[in-house]
Structure formats: structure tokens, C-alpha cells
Scaffold this motif. Structure first.
Motif, PDB file in Angstrom:
ATOM      1  N   GLY A 296       1.059  -1.025  -0.307  1.00 46.67           N
ATOM      2  CA  GLY A 296       0.196   0.211   0.132  1.00 46.67           C
ATOM      3  C   GLY A 296       1.026   1.160  -0.106  1.00 46.67           C
TER       4      GLY A 296
ATOM      5  N   SER B  98       5.541   2.945  -7.762  1.00 43.21           N
ATOM      6  CA  SER B  98       3.872   3.400  -7.221  1.00 43.21           C
ATOM      7  C   SER B  98       4.475   4.948  -7.695  1.00 43.21           C
ATOM      8  CB  SER B  98       3.761   3.339  -6.224  1.00 43.21           C
ATOM      9  OG  SER B  98       4.386   3.511  -4.967  1.00 43.21           O
TER      10      SER B  98
ATOM     11  N   ASN C  48      -7.227   9.379  -2.758  1.00 42.52           N
ATOM     12  CA  ASN C  48      -5.967   8.199  -3.262  1.00 42.52           C
ATOM     13  C   ASN C  48      -6.096   7.455  -3.162  1.00 42.52           C
ATOM     14  OD1 ASN C  48      -4.704   9.961  -5.435  1.00 42.52           O
ATOM     15  ND2 ASN C  48      -3.049  10.031  -4.369  1.00 42.52           N
ATOM     16  N   GLU C  49      -6.322   6.856  -1.370  1.00 42.42           N
ATOM     17  CA  GLU C  49      -6.517   5.965  -1.077  1.00 42.42           C
ATOM     18  C   GLU C  49      -8.313   5.104  -1.567  1.00 42.42           C
ATOM     19  OE1 GLU C  49      -4.375   3.657   1.123  1.00 42.42           O
ATOM     20  OE2 GLU C  49      -3.566   5.312  -0.284  1.00 42.42           O
ATOM     21  N   GLU C  50      -8.941   6.515  -1.284  1.00 39.69           N
ATOM     22  CA  GLU C  50     -10.531   5.518  -1.721  1.00 39.69           C
ATOM     23  C   GLU C  50     -10.288   5.162  -3.629  1.00 39.69           C
ATOM     24  OE1 GLU C  50     -13.317   8.948   0.535  1.00 39.69           O
ATOM     25  OE2 GLU C  50     -12.735   9.484  -1.323  1.00 39.69           O
ATOM     26  N   LYS C  51      -9.760   5.976  -3.973  1.00 38.51           N
ATOM     27  CA  LYS C  51      -9.855   5.250  -5.579  1.00 38.51           C
ATOM     28  C   LYS C  51      -8.725   4.345  -5.584  1.00 38.51           C
ATOM     29  CE  LYS C  51     -10.418   9.500  -7.458  1.00 38.51           C
ATOM     30  NZ  LYS C  51      -9.978  10.988  -8.467  1.00 38.51           N
ATOM     31  N   GLY C  52      -7.831   3.771  -4.539  1.00 35.72           N
ATOM     32  CA  GLY C  52      -7.273   2.287  -4.718  1.00 35.72           C
ATOM     33  C   GLY C  52      -5.509   3.152  -5.863  1.00 35.72           C
TER      34      GLY C  52
ATOM     35  N   LYS D 194      -2.171   3.755  -5.534  1.00 33.95           N
ATOM     36  CA  LYS D 194      -0.844   3.990  -4.513  1.00 33.95           C
ATOM     37  C   LYS D 194       0.363   4.728  -4.979  1.00 33.95           C
ATOM     38  CE  LYS D 194      -0.827  -1.372  -3.820  1.00 33.95           C
ATOM     39  NZ  LYS D 194      -0.067  -2.961  -4.237  1.00 33.95           N
TER      40      LYS D 194
END
Length: 295
Positions: free
Chosen positions: A110, A134, A176-180, A182
Motif C-alpha cells: 500500500g 508507485s 488516492n486511497e479511496e481510488k486505490g 498507491k
């Protein structure tokens, strides 16, 4: 006026950036002489800071550290300019990462919060994007001159770094985390925050001051890994960087633990070789305003 200053300064900055390294550091020696002996830029601030955090050292020791610091400061400032035209292969030779595999391993799980201090060379940290799989983000504070801000951002983008302001960071990381998506977020976390808004207070180099803890808040909320980037100066113009893991799971850590680990790691470096820290910064300006709850 901002545009005029930029137009006048840019050719001079470009010329500095293309100097051969031998001439480049000779020019840095000249800048040191002017800054230290002629202008005396913030010499009293530096000495006050050193006396505050190193009360056990003699005046002679502190004056030696101050002079060594200014030599280093001039190098770092000019190395930032050098980045305008520095080839990736060259910076890879001068800013080497000893254990890039650790960060690459963490990236698989992650996003990562990458914390560092104003120590050694914090500008060439952008070169670690050469090793990332990433996205790499650099969190920064806006500067007043919009033209120089654009220049700095263009330089950072040369290294595939996406610059984001401190105000944008929380929303960007959450989105960004909501969209996955990394990413690795690089933050220089030893600045002095504003004291309004109830910041976290802790001891930094023996003095109680407000501390930025936004990286910890995001890491705990989103369960991100956190790493400290320990940059050492090997010799003039050469640095090594080592990733020191703080936690692989921010969500599993108690409140303030990540921030305290960062402060501990930064202090260890500064106390070992204090001449490589940014002493011109008024880091302890709020020390007399500590609220009763933080004592």
C-alpha cells in the motif's frame, strides 16, 4: 516585480547549474565567504538556536559548528540549483540509497508516508522516484514568488515527483486511497507549525515546541506504512540515504507514537553531526507559548 526578479535571476541560476563540479564548489566557497563574513545572514539566530539545544557545549564548540553549518548550507542551496540540469545518472552516484528494496517491499502492500528532516540534503530526496513503482508526491510549502514556485515544481517534475502543497495533502491522500492509488508521500516534518488550531506539542532537542503530526494522523486513519529517510553526508557533494521503518501498519499504533519515533530519529542524527541541520530556521520561536495542557 516578481516577474522582473525572476527574469533577472534565472540566467544566473541556470549558469550555476551547468558549472562543472570543481568550479561549482569553488563558487560555493565564494558564496560562503559573502554569506558568513560579509552579510552575516542570521548568524545570531543560528548561535541562539545552538546555545538553546546544546547548553553543555562551550562557546568555542558552538562557533565551530556554526561556521561548518554555513559552509554546508551554501553547498545545499547551490545543490538545489544544480538539480535544474543534473543528469539522473550523476545524482544516482552522488545521492545513493542503501536499502531501496525496503521501500519497494512496503509499496507492494500500500501507500507509504516518507518522513525526513531538514538535514544533510533534503532536496535531492526527489531522486528516490527513480526506484519507486508507485506515484511519488512531494509535500511542500508555497513560496511567495509564483515564478520561482513554478520553476521549483518543474525541477521536481523532472524526477517524476508530483508536488502538492501542505493544504492539499490530506484531501489528496484520502482521495488516492479511496481510488486505490498507491503512492509514496514525502514530507519534511520538522518545520514549526502555527500554534493556532491546537497543534501537538512535544520535546524537540530538549525544548517543548509545536510539532507537525499530519503524517501520523493520516497513517493511523488510513493504516499506512511510515518510514524515516535517514540522509547522511559522506563528503562534499555526496550523500547516502537509508530507509528506517517506523511502522508497517499506522492503524495499529497508539496516538503520537509515530511522531515521537520520527523526532527521536531526527534528534539522533542532529546530535551526532549538528552542522548538517538547518539552524537558520526559527524552529523554537513558539517555545514560550506552550499551553498548560502540553506541559
Amino acid at each position: 516585480m516578481q516577474l522582473l526578479v525572476y527574469i533577472l535571476a534565472y540566467p544566473f541560476l541556470w549558469l550555476i547549474s551547468v558549472l562543472p563540479h570543481r568550479l561549482f564548489y569553488l563558487f560555493s566557497d565564494l558564496v560562503f565567504f559573502l554569506v558568513f563574513y560579509v552579510v552575516g545572514y542570521r548568524k545570531n539566530v543560528v548561535l541562539d538556536n545552538l546555545q538553546l539545544v546544546f547548553p553543555e557545549k562551550s562557546l568555542k564548540e558552538l562557533l565551530y559548528i556554526r561556521k561548518a553549518f554555513y559552509r554546508h548550507l551554501c553547498d545545499v542551496f547551490l545543490e538545489m540549483i544544480k538539480t535544474m540540469n543534473l543528469h539522473p545518472e550523476t545524482i544516482g552516484q552522488r545521492f545513493t540509497v542503501t536499502n531501496k528494496e525496503l521501500l519497494q517491499e512496503l509499496e507492494k502492500s500500500g501507500s507509504v508516508m516518507l518522513l525526513c528532516a531538514h538535514y544533510a540534503n533534503w532536496e535531492w530526496v526527489i531522486s528516490i522516484n527513480n526506484y519507486l513503482t508507485s506515484r511519488g508526491y512531494a509535500v511542500y510549502q508555497k513560496i511567495n514568488n509564483i515564478y520561482f514556485e513554478r520553476l521549483i515544481n518543474r525541477i521536481r517534475k523532472r524526477w517524476n515527483t508530483i508536488p502538492i502543497t501542505q493544504k492539499e495533502t490530506i484531501k489528496k491522500v484520502i482521495r488516492n486511497e479511496e481510488k486505490g492509488i498507491k503512492a509514496v508521500y514525502g514530507l519534511v516534518s520538522d518545520q514549526s507549525p502555527q500554534i493556532h488550531g491546537n497543534p501537538y506539542w512535544s520535546s524537540f532537542l530538549g525544548v517543548k515546541v509545536p510539532i507537525f503530526n499530519g503524517a501520523e494522523v493520516l497513517a493511523r486513519r488510513l493504516d499506512l506504512a511510515v518510514v524515516y529517510l535517514k540522509v547522511n553526508k559522506v563528503k562534499r557533494g555526496f550523500y547516502t540515504a537509508t530507509f528506517v521503518p517506523i511502522t508497517r501498519s499506522g492503524g495499529q499504533t497508539p496516538e503520537h507514537w509515530i511522531t515521537e519515533q520520527f523526532l527521536k530519529l531526527a534528534e539522533e542524527q542532529i546530535r551526532e553531526k549538528p552542522e548538517y541541520y538547518l539552524w537558520t530556521h526559527r524552529r523554537w520561536k513558539h517555545m514560550d507559548k506552550v499551553p498548560a495542557r502540553a506541559v
